[in-house]
Design a protein around this motif. Structure first.
Motif, PDB file in Angstrom:
ATOM      1  N   VAL A  90       0.842  -1.205   0.000  1.00 42.62           N
ATOM      2  CA  VAL A  90       0.000   0.000   0.000  1.00 42.62           C
ATOM      3  C   VAL A  90       0.875   1.252   0.000  1.00 42.62           C
ATOM      4  CG1 VAL A  90      -1.761   1.308   1.247  1.00 42.62           C
ATOM      5  CG2 VAL A  90      -1.879  -1.197   1.191  1.00 42.62           C
ATOM      6  N   ALA A  91       1.923   1.238   0.828  1.00 34.98           N
ATOM      7  CA  ALA A  91       2.821   2.389   0.914  1.00 34.98           C
ATOM      8  C   ALA A  91       3.532   2.647  -0.411  1.00 34.98           C
ATOM      9  CB  ALA A  91       3.847   2.166   2.022  1.00 34.98           C
ATOM     10  N   ARG A  92       3.904   1.578  -1.119  1.00 37.24           N
ATOM     11  CA  ARG A  92       4.555   1.757  -2.421  1.00 37.24           C
ATOM     12  C   ARG A  92       3.602   2.443  -3.406  1.00 37.24           C
ATOM     13  NH1 ARG A  92       6.651  -3.867  -1.857  1.00 37.24           N
ATOM     14  NH2 ARG A  92       8.817  -3.715  -1.165  1.00 37.24           N
ATOM     15  N   GLY A  93       2.335   2.088  -3.344  1.00 36.40           N
ATOM     16  CA  GLY A  93       1.366   2.750  -4.200  1.00 36.40           C
ATOM     17  C   GLY A  93       1.270   4.234  -3.905  1.00 36.40           C
ATOM     18  N   LEU A  94       1.321   4.597  -2.625  1.00 40.58           N
ATOM     19  CA  LEU A  94       1.287   6.010  -2.252  1.00 40.58           C
ATOM     20  C   LEU A  94       2.577   6.714  -2.672  1.00 40.58           C
ATOM     21  CD1 LEU A  94      -0.312   5.842   1.312  1.00 40.58           C
ATOM     22  CD2 LEU A  94      -1.437   6.158  -0.896  1.00 40.58           C
ATOM     23  N   PRO A 116       4.250  13.618  -4.616  1.00 40.96           N
ATOM     24  CA  PRO A 116       4.574  13.933  -3.221  1.00 40.96           C
ATOM     25  C   PRO A 116       3.944  15.233  -2.753  1.00 40.96           C
ATOM     26  CG  PRO A 116       6.545  13.277  -4.440  1.00 40.96           C
ATOM     27  CD  PRO A 116       5.457  13.473  -5.444  1.00 40.96           C
ATOM     28  N   LEU A 117       3.932  16.218  -3.614  1.00 38.39           N
ATOM     29  CA  LEU A 117       3.377  17.520  -3.249  1.00 38.39           C
ATOM     30  C   LEU A 117       1.875  17.415  -2.999  1.00 38.39           C
ATOM     31  CD1 LEU A 117       4.345  20.453  -2.859  1.00 38.39           C
ATOM     32  CD2 LEU A 117       3.714  20.877  -5.242  1.00 38.39           C
ATOM     33  N   ALA A 118       1.174  16.668  -3.840  1.00 41.88           N
ATOM     34  CA  ALA A 118      -0.270  16.506  -3.676  1.00 41.88           C
ATOM     35  C   ALA A 118      -0.598  15.737  -2.397  1.00 41.88           C
ATOM     36  CB  ALA A 118      -0.858  15.796  -4.887  1.00 41.88           C
ATOM     37  N   LEU A 119       0.169  14.689  -2.095  1.00 45.17           N
ATOM     38  CA  LEU A 119      -0.083  13.927  -0.872  1.00 45.17           C
ATOM     39  C   LEU A 119       0.190  14.764   0.367  1.00 45.17           C
ATOM     40  CD1 LEU A 119       1.212  10.269  -1.420  1.00 45.17           C
ATOM     41  CD2 LEU A 119      -1.111  11.007  -0.899  1.00 45.17           C
ATOM     42  N   ARG A 120       1.282  15.523   0.348  1.00 47.64           N
ATOM     43  CA  ARG A 120       1.590  16.363   1.507  1.00 47.64           C
ATOM     44  C   ARG A 120       0.494  17.402   1.728  1.00 47.64           C
ATOM     45  NH1 ARG A 120       7.212  15.995  -0.415  1.00 47.64           N
ATOM     46  NH2 ARG A 120       7.060  18.055  -1.393  1.00 47.64           N
ATOM     47  N   GLY A 121       0.024  18.007   0.643  1.00 47.13           N
ATOM     48  CA  GLY A 121      -1.042  18.994   0.770  1.00 47.13           C
ATOM     49  C   GLY A 121      -2.334  18.390   1.271  1.00 47.13           C
ATOM     50  N   THR A 122      -2.649  17.180   0.788  1.00 45.65           N
ATOM     51  CA  THR A 122      -3.873  16.504   1.213  1.00 45.65           C
ATOM     52  C   THR A 122      -3.804  16.122   2.684  1.00 45.65           C
ATOM     53  OG1 THR A 122      -4.240  15.668  -1.030  1.00 45.65           O
ATOM     54  CG2 THR A 122      -5.343  14.501   0.775  1.00 45.65           C
ATOM     55  N   LYS A 123      -2.668  15.573   3.120  1.00 46.42           N
ATOM     56  CA  LYS A 123      -2.525  15.204   4.528  1.00 46.42           C
ATOM     57  C   LYS A 123      -2.667  16.428   5.422  1.00 46.42           C
ATOM     58  CE  LYS A 123       0.520  13.232   8.008  1.00 46.42           C
ATOM     59  NZ  LYS A 123       1.547  12.238   8.349  1.00 46.42           N
ATOM     60  N   HIS A 124      -1.991  17.495   5.050  1.00 43.99           N
ATOM     61  CA  HIS A 124      -2.051  18.706   5.874  1.00 43.99           C
ATOM     62  C   HIS A 124      -3.474  19.240   5.951  1.00 43.99           C
ATOM     63  CE1 HIS A 124      -0.706  22.337   7.836  1.00 43.99           C
ATOM     64  NE2 HIS A 124      -1.283  23.083   6.900  1.00 43.99           N
ATOM     65  N   ASN A 126      -3.324  25.763  -2.166  1.00 43.14           N
ATOM     66  CA  ASN A 126      -3.337  25.576  -3.613  1.00 43.14           C
ATOM     67  C   ASN A 126      -2.946  26.839  -4.373  1.00 43.14           C
ATOM     68  OD1 ASN A 126      -3.741  22.880  -3.904  1.00 43.14           O
ATOM     69  ND2 ASN A 126      -5.893  22.997  -4.474  1.00 43.14           N
ATOM     70  N   ALA A 127      -3.141  27.990  -3.748  1.00 41.44           N
ATOM     71  CA  ALA A 127      -2.652  29.209  -4.385  1.00 41.44           C
ATOM     72  C   ALA A 127      -1.145  29.164  -4.551  1.00 41.44           C
ATOM     73  CB  ALA A 127      -3.062  30.436  -3.570  1.00 41.44           C
ATOM     74  N   SER A 128      -0.466  28.457  -3.632  1.00 41.30           N
ATOM     75  CA  SER A 128       0.994  28.371  -3.698  1.00 41.30           C
ATOM     76  C   SER A 128       1.486  27.101  -4.369  1.00 41.30           C
ATOM     77  CB  SER A 128       1.586  28.454  -2.282  1.00 41.30           C
ATOM     78  OG  SER A 128       1.168  27.345  -1.505  1.00 41.30           O
ATOM     79  N   ALA A 129       0.708  26.011  -4.304  1.00 41.89           N
ATOM     80  CA  ALA A 129       1.230  24.711  -4.736  1.00 41.89           C
ATOM     81  C   ALA A 129       0.502  24.089  -5.925  1.00 41.89           C
ATOM     82  CB  ALA A 129       1.185  23.728  -3.562  1.00 41.89           C
ATOM     83  N   LEU A 130      -0.626  24.638  -6.334  1.00 40.79           N
ATOM     84  CA  LEU A 130      -1.401  24.007  -7.411  1.00 40.79           C
ATOM     85  C   LEU A 130      -0.624  23.949  -8.722  1.00 40.79           C
ATOM     86  CD1 LEU A 130      -4.129  22.844  -8.403  1.00 40.79           C
ATOM     87  CD2 LEU A 130      -4.801  25.189  -8.947  1.00 40.79           C
ATOM     88  N   ILE A 131      -0.035  25.068  -9.106  1.00 41.23           N
ATOM     89  CA  ILE A 131       0.737  25.117 -10.352  1.00 41.23           C
ATOM     90  C   ILE A 131       2.140  24.598 -10.055  1.00 41.23           C
ATOM     91  CG2 ILE A 131       1.495  26.543 -12.264  1.00 41.23           C
ATOM     92  CD1 ILE A 131      -1.567  26.283 -11.875  1.00 41.23           C
ATOM     93  N   SER A 132       2.389  23.342 -10.412  1.00 40.54           N
ATOM     94  CA  SER A 132       3.652  22.705 -10.044  1.00 40.54           C
ATOM     95  C   SER A 132       4.104  21.757 -11.140  1.00 40.54           C
ATOM     96  CB  SER A 132       3.463  21.911  -8.744  1.00 40.54           C
ATOM     97  OG  SER A 132       2.632  20.778  -8.972  1.00 40.54           O
ATOM     98  N   ARG A 162       1.014   6.676 -19.889  1.00 40.69           N
ATOM     99  CA  ARG A 162       2.074   6.045 -19.095  1.00 40.69           C
ATOM    100  C   ARG A 162       1.921   6.427 -17.627  1.00 40.69           C
ATOM    101  NH1 ARG A 162       5.481  10.023 -17.538  1.00 40.69           N
ATOM    102  NH2 ARG A 162       5.659  11.911 -18.844  1.00 40.69           N
ATOM    103  N   ALA A 163       2.671   5.731 -16.780  1.00 34.95           N
ATOM    104  CA  ALA A 163       2.668   6.079 -15.357  1.00 34.95           C
ATOM    105  C   ALA A 163       3.474   7.365 -15.140  1.00 34.95           C
ATOM    106  CB  ALA A 163       3.277   4.937 -14.530  1.00 34.95           C
ATOM    107  N   PRO A 164       3.009   8.242 -14.275  1.00 36.44           N
ATOM    108  CA  PRO A 164       3.761   9.464 -14.024  1.00 36.44           C
ATOM    109  C   PRO A 164       5.038   9.197 -13.253  1.00 36.44           C
ATOM    110  CG  PRO A 164       1.878   9.332 -12.567  1.00 36.44           C
ATOM    111  CD  PRO A 164       1.745   8.197 -13.528  1.00 36.44           C
ATOM    112  N   ARG A 165       6.014  10.062 -13.442  1.00 32.82           N
ATOM    113  CA  ARG A 165       7.301   9.970 -12.728  1.00 32.82           C
ATOM    114  C   ARG A 165       7.544  11.314 -12.048  1.00 32.82           C
ATOM    115  NH1 ARG A 165       8.148   7.549 -17.760  1.00 32.82           N
ATOM    116  NH2 ARG A 165       8.979   9.519 -18.577  1.00 32.82           N
ATOM    117  N   TYR A 166       7.401  11.315 -10.724  1.00 31.92           N
ATOM    118  CA  TYR A 166       7.501  12.552  -9.965  1.00 31.92           C
ATOM    119  C   TYR A 166       8.872  12.712  -9.325  1.00 31.92           C
ATOM    120  CZ  TYR A 166       2.408  12.466 -10.389  1.00 31.92           C
ATOM    121  OH  TYR A 166       1.128  12.405 -10.866  1.00 31.92           O
ATOM    122  N   ALA A 167       9.373  13.925  -9.306  1.00 29.94           N
ATOM    123  CA  ALA A 167      10.626  14.210  -8.620  1.00 29.94           C
ATOM    124  C   ALA A 167      10.401  14.182  -7.114  1.00 29.94           C
ATOM    125  CB  ALA A 167      11.156  15.586  -9.045  1.00 29.94           C
ATOM    126  N   ASP A 168      11.479  13.941  -6.339  1.00 27.86           N
ATOM    127  CA  ASP A 168      11.377  13.985  -4.891  1.00 27.86           C
ATOM    128  C   ASP A 168      11.094  15.395  -4.436  1.00 27.86           C
ATOM    129  OD1 ASP A 168      11.841  11.284  -4.673  1.00 27.86           O
ATOM    130  OD2 ASP A 168      14.014  11.527  -4.445  1.00 27.86           O
TER     131      ASP A 168
END
Length: 279
Positions: A215-219, A224-232, A253-259, A273-279
């Motif tokens: 499950v954690a691998r799927g997350l 990363p930015l979207a998950l951090r924002g959602t958790k917060h 989202n005013a600060s992080a939406l456009i990323s 294809r599957a997305p590839r996100y930077a750390d």
């Protein structure tokens, strides 16, 4: 004893596999009871994981048969010794209050970690072990997992967070019943009342850990930015009004939406294809 200074790390271990960090409580001989060292190391470890951009999800578990049997008796003895004969009772009680607040902050450090924290809970999850479990984002158990709040039967009220967080997870009535009766709640019931996200049909702690790690691998593969924002946002909304929560997420989202993550998500979808996100 007013702080949690402790020797070099010995009571837990951290391993990394891609973007998933696995934290194990390493006191199986004591059912992973939280002693002074382990309290200290939990805070230091989760601060470090929060600061590591390569960590996208954390799995928390215990070594051996049990997740965590609560606060260690050695800690209780230290707490009792904080008011020796002849000591000023006012100063002794102030010191105890500071210690309780410090222990609360250790667990809040786990909750404050920006990435999702998933708990793989086997065997006993008792007392302060349940305090630790409910600061995690997601919880998974087995049919033999045993949750219980034992504080009332020990003549005290739980004071490091479970009475504040548990009602928001299982509802006030169920939380009161667990706290007042101190009865055991097994894995199947825990899933029914929402205490855990799933009861995994296994008696093997390593199989449970493998399930939670998947499950954690799927997350970890998500933005990363979207998950951090959602958790917060979810944590913030829990403790604030709807209006405050709406204002908070608008500001986020005013600060992080456009990323770059948004661009990659749209591009990957268009390219199939599957997305590839930077750390």
């Amino acid at each position: 004893m007013s702080t949690l200074d402790a020797p070099a790390p010995t009571a837990l271990s951290v391993t990394h596999d891609g973007g998933v960090a696995t934290v194990r409580l390493e006191r199986p001989q004591a059912a992973n009871a939280l002693d002074r060292t382990l309290w200290h190391e939990l805070r230091a470890t989760f601060r470090a994981l929060d600061d590591d951009p390569g960590v996208r999800a954390v799995v928390l578990t215990g070594s051996g048969r049990h997740f965590c049997a609560g606060i260690d008796l050695s800690m209780l003895a230290e707490i009792q010794a904080m008011a020796p004969a002849g000591a000023d009772p006012g100063r002794a009680r102030e010191g105890l209050r500071r210690l309780i607040l410090d222990l609360q902050d250790v667990l809040t450090t786990v909750e404050r970690c920006r990435v999702p924290v998933l708990a793989a809970i086997q065997g006993a999850c008792v007392g302060a072990g349940l305090d630790l479990a409910v600061v995690c984002d997601l919880r998974y158990a087995t049919p033999r997992t045993r949750f219980s709040l034992k504080e009332v039967d020990m003549g005290l009220a739980a004071d490091v967070g479970v009475l504040q967080r548990l009602p928001r997870i299982v509802g006030e009535g169920r939380a009161r019943e667990m706290a007042y009766t101190c009865r055991d709640v097994r894995g199947d019931e825990a899933a029914t009342i929402g205490l855990v996200n799933a009861c995994v049909d296994t008696d093997d702690p390593e199989a449970l850990l493998a399930h939670v790690t998947e499950v954690a691998r799927g997350l970890a593969a998500k933005s990363p930015l979207a998950l951090r924002g959602t958790k917060h946002a979810i944590t913030y909304a829990r403790d604030h009004s709807v209006a405050d929560g709406l204002d908070q997420i608008a500001t986020w989202n005013a600060s992080a939406l456009i990323s770059d993550d948004l661009t990659e998500a749209v591009t990957a979808f268009a390219e199939g294809r599957a997305p590839r996100y930077a750390d």
